[in-house]
Design an enzyme around this catalytic site. Structure first.
Site, PDB file in Angstrom:
ATOM      1  N   LYS A   1       0.830  -1.207   0.000  1.00  0.00           N
ATOM      2  CA  LYS A   1       0.000   0.000   0.000  1.00  0.00           C
ATOM      3  C   LYS A   1       0.866   1.260   0.000  1.00  0.00           C
ATOM      4  O   LYS A   1       0.625   2.205  -0.763  1.00  0.00           O
ATOM      5  CB  LYS A   1      -0.919   0.004   1.217  1.00  0.00           C
TER       6      LYS A   1
ATOM      7  N   ALA B   1      -0.645   0.847   6.100  1.00  0.00           N
ATOM      8  CA  ALA B   1      -0.981   0.003   7.242  1.00  0.00           C
ATOM      9  C   ALA B   1      -2.023  -1.039   6.847  1.00  0.00           C
ATOM     10  O   ALA B   1      -2.811  -0.830   5.919  1.00  0.00           O
ATOM     11  CB  ALA B   1      -1.511   0.843   8.401  1.00  0.00           C
ATOM     12  N   ASP B   2      -1.993  -2.158   7.571  1.00  0.00           N
ATOM     13  CA  ASP B   2      -2.993  -3.205   7.359  1.00  0.00           C
ATOM     14  C   ASP B   2      -3.220  -3.914   8.684  1.00  0.00           C
ATOM     15  O   ASP B   2      -2.261  -4.218   9.402  1.00  0.00           O
ATOM     16  CB  ASP B   2      -2.525  -4.214   6.309  1.00  0.00           C
ATOM     17  N   THR B   3      -4.482  -4.167   9.018  1.00  0.00           N
ATOM     18  CA  THR B   3      -4.836  -4.764  10.310  1.00  0.00           C
ATOM     19  C   THR B   3      -5.701  -6.003  10.121  1.00  0.00           C
ATOM     20  O   THR B   3      -6.634  -5.996   9.306  1.00  0.00           O
ATOM     21  CB  THR B   3      -5.600  -3.751  11.190  1.00  0.00           C
TER      22      THR B   3
ATOM     23  N   GLY C   1       0.329  -4.259  10.421  1.00  0.00           N
ATOM     24  CA  GLY C   1       1.588  -4.008   9.747  1.00  0.00           C
ATOM     25  C   GLY C   1       1.677  -2.529   9.418  1.00  0.00           C
ATOM     26  O   GLY C   1       0.668  -1.909   9.055  1.00  0.00           O
TER      27      GLY C   1
END
Length: 202
Positions: free
Chosen positions: A53, A69-71, A106
Site C-alpha cells: 500500500k 498500514a494493514d490490520t 503491519g
C-alpha cells in the site's frame, strides 16, 4: 515531515489517530488489491500488505513521507478481516466471545528518498462472554462492517472487551508508538515529531 506526509489509507480511524498528533497529512488511499496468500503467517501478511500500500501511493507521490498500514484479527490461527454481511459479522463475534485473540497491524513507512521500513505490532484482546442476543444487538449498532474482526474497540465495541494486553492504538488500526519509533529510526527525532509549541497546522 509535518508538511509532506501521506496516509495511504482511507480508514477514518487511522486518520483520526494521526490528526490527534497534530500532524499535517494528506489522505491518498492505496489501490492495492488486498490478496491473501495461502499459508502466509498473519504478521508477514500485514507487513506485506502495508508495504504494498505504501509503495503504491509513494510511487505516485515522490518526495513525501508515506504511511501504509494493514490490520487483521487472528483467533485459533484463523485470520478475520472485514465481514461482508451481518451473518459473517455474527460468526466472527461468536468466535471471539469469551476468548482472547490477537490483533496484528503491519506498518510501512517510505521516506522522501524512497527508503522503506516495515514493522508489525501484536496486541492481545480478550472479549467478555456474549449471548446471541447481545451479539445481534451490537451488530444492529451499525459499526461492524468495515472493521477487522467485526468490532470497533474505540466505539460502542469497547463494551465487548474485557481486557487489552499491549498497544491499544494497534487495535484501533495504527500503533502510534511503533510508527513514532520508525520515524526516529529514519532520522526524525521525537521533538521534531511534536513540532514547536507555537507551530500552527495548516
Amino acid at each position: 515531515m509535518r508538511n509532506n506526509l501521506i496516509l495511504a489509507s482511507g480508514s477514518p480511524r487511522r486518520r483520526e489517530l494521526l490528526a490527534g498528533l497534530g500532524w499535517n497529512f494528506k489522505v491518498i488511499p492505496s489501490e492495492v488489491d488486498e490478496k491473501k496468500i495461502e499459508g502466509e503467517a498473519p504478521h508477514l501478511m500485514v507487513e506485506r500488505l502495508a508495504s504494498e500500500k505504501a509503495a503504491d501511493v509513494a510511487s505516485r507521490n515522490k518526495g513525501c513521507w508515506t504511511i501504509g498500514a494493514d490490520t487483521v484479527v487472528v483467533v485459533d490461527g484463523r485470520v478475520l478481516g472485514k465481514p461482508s454481511c451481518s451473518g459473517e459479522a455474527f460468526e466472527m463475534l461468536s468466535l471471539l466471545a469469551g476468548r482472547a485473540h490477537s490483533v496484528f497491524t503491519g506498518v510501512a513507512l517510505v521516506s522522501p528518498s524512497g527508503d522503506t521500513l516495515v514493522r508489525h505490532e501484536e496486541t492481545r484482546v480478550r472479549f467478555r462472554p456474549l449471548s446471541d442476543a447481545e451479539i445481534n444487538a451490537y451488530i444492529a449498532q451499525g459499526e461492524c462492517m468495515d472493521k477487522a474482526g467485526a468490532y470497533a474497540i474505540q466505539e460502542k465495541g469497547t463494551l465487548l472487551v474485557d481486557r487489552v494486553e499491549g498497544c491499544y492504538f494497534n487495535v484501533v488500526g495504527l500503533p502510534l508508538n511503533c510508527l513514532s519509533a520508525m520515524f526516529r529510526e529514519m532520522g526524525v527525532p521525537l521533538d521534531e515529531q511534536w513540532g514547536k509549541k507555537n507551530e500552527k497546522t495548516e
